[in-house]
Design an enzyme around this catalytic site. Structure first.
Site, short mmCIF file in Angstrom:
data_model
loop_
_atom_site.label_atom_id
_atom_site.label_comp_id
_atom_site.label_asym_id
_atom_site.label_seq_id
_atom_site.Cartn_x
_atom_site.Cartn_y
_atom_site.Cartn_z
N HIS A 205 -1.25 11.02 -27.24
CA HIS A 205 -1.50 9.66 -26.71
C HIS A 205 -2.20 8.81 -27.77
CE1 HIS A 205 -1.32 10.94 -22.17
NE2 HIS A 205 -0.13 10.80 -22.71
N ARG B 285 0.82 -1.25 0.00
CA ARG B 285 0.00 0.00 0.00
C ARG B 285 0.83 1.27 0.00
NH1 ARG B 285 -3.16 -3.04 3.67
NH2 ARG B 285 -4.91 -3.97 2.57
N HIS C 252 7.39 9.35 -26.98
CA HIS C 252 6.32 10.13 -26.35
C HIS C 252 6.44 11.62 -26.71
CE1 HIS C 252 3.45 11.46 -23.35
NE2 HIS C 252 4.36 12.29 -22.86
N LYS D 140 2.79 11.59 -10.82
CA LYS D 140 1.99 10.68 -11.65
C LYS D 140 2.83 9.44 -11.94
CE LYS D 140 -1.28 13.55 -14.18
NZ LYS D 140 -1.68 14.05 -15.51
N LYS E 209 6.05 23.45 -13.78
CA LYS E 209 5.32 22.22 -13.45
C LYS E 209 5.00 22.18 -11.95
CE LYS E 209 4.50 17.45 -13.90
NZ LYS E 209 4.63 16.23 -14.64
N GLU F 86 8.48 18.70 -24.47
CA GLU F 86 7.78 19.02 -23.21
C GLU F 86 8.24 20.39 -22.68
OE1 GLU F 86 5.29 17.25 -22.10
OE2 GLU F 86 5.64 15.10 -22.41
N HIS G 10 -1.43 16.37 -25.48
CA HIS G 10 -1.31 14.95 -25.11
C HIS G 10 -2.50 14.10 -25.55
CE1 HIS G 10 2.10 16.41 -22.89
NE2 HIS G 10 2.34 15.26 -22.32
N ASN H 174 -1.30 18.65 -19.92
CA ASN H 174 -1.52 17.67 -20.98
C ASN H 174 -1.78 18.33 -22.33
OD1 ASN H 174 -1.19 15.01 -20.07
ND2 ASN H 174 -2.98 15.26 -18.76
N GLU I 30 -5.13 16.53 -10.21
CA GLU I 30 -5.78 16.87 -11.48
C GLU I 30 -7.31 16.91 -11.39
OE1 GLU I 30 -3.62 15.52 -14.97
OE2 GLU I 30 -5.52 15.37 -16.04
N ARG J 280 -4.49 21.19 -13.41
CA ARG J 280 -3.35 20.34 -13.79
C ARG J 280 -3.50 19.78 -15.21
NH1 ARG J 280 0.28 15.95 -10.42
NH2 ARG J 280 1.47 15.30 -12.23
P1 NAD Z 1 12.40 6.50 -21.87
O1 NAD Z 1 12.24 6.34 -20.42
O2 NAD Z 1 11.94 5.41 -22.76
O3 NAD Z 1 13.94 6.81 -22.15
C1 NAD Z 1 14.35 6.99 -23.47
C2 NAD Z 1 15.55 6.13 -23.85
O4 NAD Z 1 16.72 6.79 -23.45
C3 NAD Z 1 15.57 4.75 -23.24
O5 NAD Z 1 16.05 3.84 -24.19
C4 NAD Z 1 16.58 4.92 -22.10
O6 NAD Z 1 17.21 3.74 -21.74
C5 NAD Z 1 17.55 5.90 -22.70
N1 NAD Z 1 18.28 6.74 -21.77
C6 NAD Z 1 17.79 7.29 -20.63
N2 NAD Z 1 18.70 8.10 -20.09
C7 NAD Z 1 19.79 8.04 -20.87
C8 NAD Z 1 21.05 8.69 -20.83
N3 NAD Z 1 21.35 9.58 -19.90
N4 NAD Z 1 21.95 8.38 -21.79
C9 NAD Z 1 21.64 7.51 -22.78
N5 NAD Z 1 20.46 6.90 -22.88
C10 NAD Z 1 19.53 7.17 -21.94
O7 NAD Z 1 11.67 7.83 -22.39
P2 NAD Z 1 11.40 9.25 -21.73
O8 NAD Z 1 11.19 10.15 -22.88
O9 NAD Z 1 12.38 9.59 -20.71
O10 NAD Z 1 10.00 9.05 -20.98
C11 NAD Z 1 8.81 8.79 -21.69
C12 NAD Z 1 7.80 8.24 -20.73
O11 NAD Z 1 7.51 9.21 -19.73
C13 NAD Z 1 6.48 7.90 -21.39
O12 NAD Z 1 6.06 6.63 -20.97
C14 NAD Z 1 5.53 8.96 -20.89
O13 NAD Z 1 4.21 8.51 -20.82
C15 NAD Z 1 6.10 9.24 -19.54
N6 NAD Z 1 5.74 10.55 -18.99
C16 NAD Z 1 5.26 10.59 -17.72
C17 NAD Z 1 4.96 11.80 -17.13
C18 NAD Z 1 4.49 11.85 -15.71
O14 NAD Z 1 4.05 12.91 -15.27
N7 NAD Z 1 4.60 10.77 -14.96
C19 NAD Z 1 5.12 12.99 -17.86
C20 NAD Z 1 5.62 12.92 -19.15
C21 NAD Z 1 5.93 11.69 -19.71
N1 GLY Z 2 2.60 15.25 -17.56
C1 GLY Z 2 1.32 15.63 -17.09
C2 GLY Z 2 1.23 15.79 -15.61
O1 GLY Z 2 2.18 15.56 -14.90
O2 GLY Z 2 0.20 16.15 -15.12
#
Ligand code: NAD
Ligand code: GLY
Length: 359
Positions: free
Chosen positions: A249, A118, A262, A140, A224, A182, A245, A242, A234, A238
């Protein structure tokens, strides 16, 4: 090092941003303090950055789990394998998960921490630009479902975020650009001056000039954090985070997760949102052109891939902003000014989509 605070009462936490802070002894000590740690990372990131992180954990018992790279790891199977390890290694509620990697690792690791017994604590150590400016901040967490992006998850704030800007040196160019999408979003939703600054600094950002990247990360996190503090779960404002998005998405879902990054899907989605805002008379042609020009200069796509408009609408209808069957969109009333609304004729949306997908 810069420290920003996300001010959420008992759930408040610092974001540490700086060059070379991964490996700085003492920075994580107040959070770790001898507790059992589980580091979650990915195949590309762990060989480069695991050791400096481990060195920060002192004598704490530390297990490491490494997932395959990419969006396809944000699934039930990987989530189950994390939870299985935590059970097998007998982590208690006092254990702490540390996510080292991009948004994928942060999202799934944060979600595992949210639901194991939990809820246990977690720390974000983001290593992509996208994760440093967006996914590591705000709590998130979650995974994808075959029916839609991020459909399964929880709000669970980290105890701290440690963003070492030096890690961006090893990031592939395509991933850097995806993170910049972003960053542009923050200018569009909240700060016209920041958007103009990005127009001036586009080349410096692509060349990874430290001063430009540092400011872009700091300003993005400030914006942010400000929105998250106002509306943590949200219920309203908030949703502006998006922007682009709902379209983005749907691109990710229709193309198959991982096909478009993404940030790339968000870039095309922001262009679609800008175009739709213009079509509705909310914003000007000049605004849409500025959005397209900046994203194109940052090597990002401005057009969605060729898709069927009906399939695309169906994918959009799985968005979490849908209420009572209405697709609520974040639309632009000028650079730096957006609004969440379902107040548009749906045939106009279908017209816009049909126009987008005809080449
Ligand atoms: P990712 O996590 O897939 O990383 C991208 C690639 O870069 C991967 O292959 C990773 O191994 C590599 N990598 C990471 N750091 C590195 C570094 N320093 N040097 C070399 N390679 C490296 O992609 P991302 O763009 O970081 O994240 C996308 C994800 O984030 C999506 O799933 C999206 O939905 C999510 N997201 C979440 C939120 C949230 O608020 N939680 C907000 C925006 C996006
Ligand atoms: N990336 C959207 C949020 O964090 O609300």
């Amino acid at each position: 090092m810069i420290t920003l605070n996300v001010d959420l009462g008992r759930r408040s936490y610092p974001i540490f941003i700086g060059s070379g802070i991964l490996g700085t002894s003492g920075l994580l000590t107040p959070y770790i303090n001898g507790r059992d740690c589980l580091i979650l990372s990915s195949e590309t990131v762990a060989p480069i950055y695991l050791e400096p992180l481990r060195a920060m954990l002192g004598t704490s018992r530390t297990e490491v789990m490494i997932l395959p790279d990419g969006e396809t790891s944000k699934n039930f199977t990987c989530l189950e394998s994390i939870l299985d390890l935590m059970v097998e290694k007998k982590y208690s509620r006092d254990g702490i998960v540390i996510t080292l990697g991009g948004g994928v690792i942060g999202d799934i690791g944060g979600f595992a921490a949210a639901i194991y017994q939990r809820g246990v604590d977690f720390i974000q150590v983001p290593t992509t630009l996208l994760a440093q400016v967006d996914s590591s901040v705000g709590g998130k967490t979650g995974i994808n479902h075959p029916g839609g992006k991020n459909l399964v998850g929880a709000f669970h704030q980290p105890r701290c975020v440690l963003s070492d800007t030096d890690t961006l040196r090893t990031l592939p160019d395509r991933e850097l650009s995806a993170g910049l999408a972003e960053v542009v979003k923050y200018g569009l939703i909240a700060d016209a001056d920041f958007f103009s600054w990005l127009e001036e600094q586009a080349n410096g950002l692509l060349k990874r000039e430290p001063a430009a990247l540092d400011y872009a990360i700091k300003r993005s996190c400030e914006i942010k954090a400000g929105v998250v503090v106002e509306d943590e779960t949200e219920q309203g404002i908030r949703a502006i985070l998006n922007f682009g998005h709902t379209f983005g998405h749907a691109i990710e879902r229709c193309m198959g997760y991982g096909e478009w990054l993404h940030g790339e899907a968000v870039a095309a989605g922001m262009c679609m949102a800008a175009r739709f805002s213009e079509q509705l008379g909310w914003s000007s042609t000049d605004d849409s052109q500025r959005v397209r020009h900046l994203l194109t200069r940052l090597n990002l796509p401005c057009q969605p891939p060729p898709l069927n408009p009906g399939d695309f609408m169906a994918a959009m209808s799985m968005d979490k902003k849908v209420i009572g069957g209405e697709i609520r969109l974040v639309l632009m009333a000028g650079i730096g000014n957006v609004k969440v609304t379902a107040d548009y004729p749906s045939h106009e949306l279908l017209d816009m989509l049909s126009g987008q997908f005809i080449r």
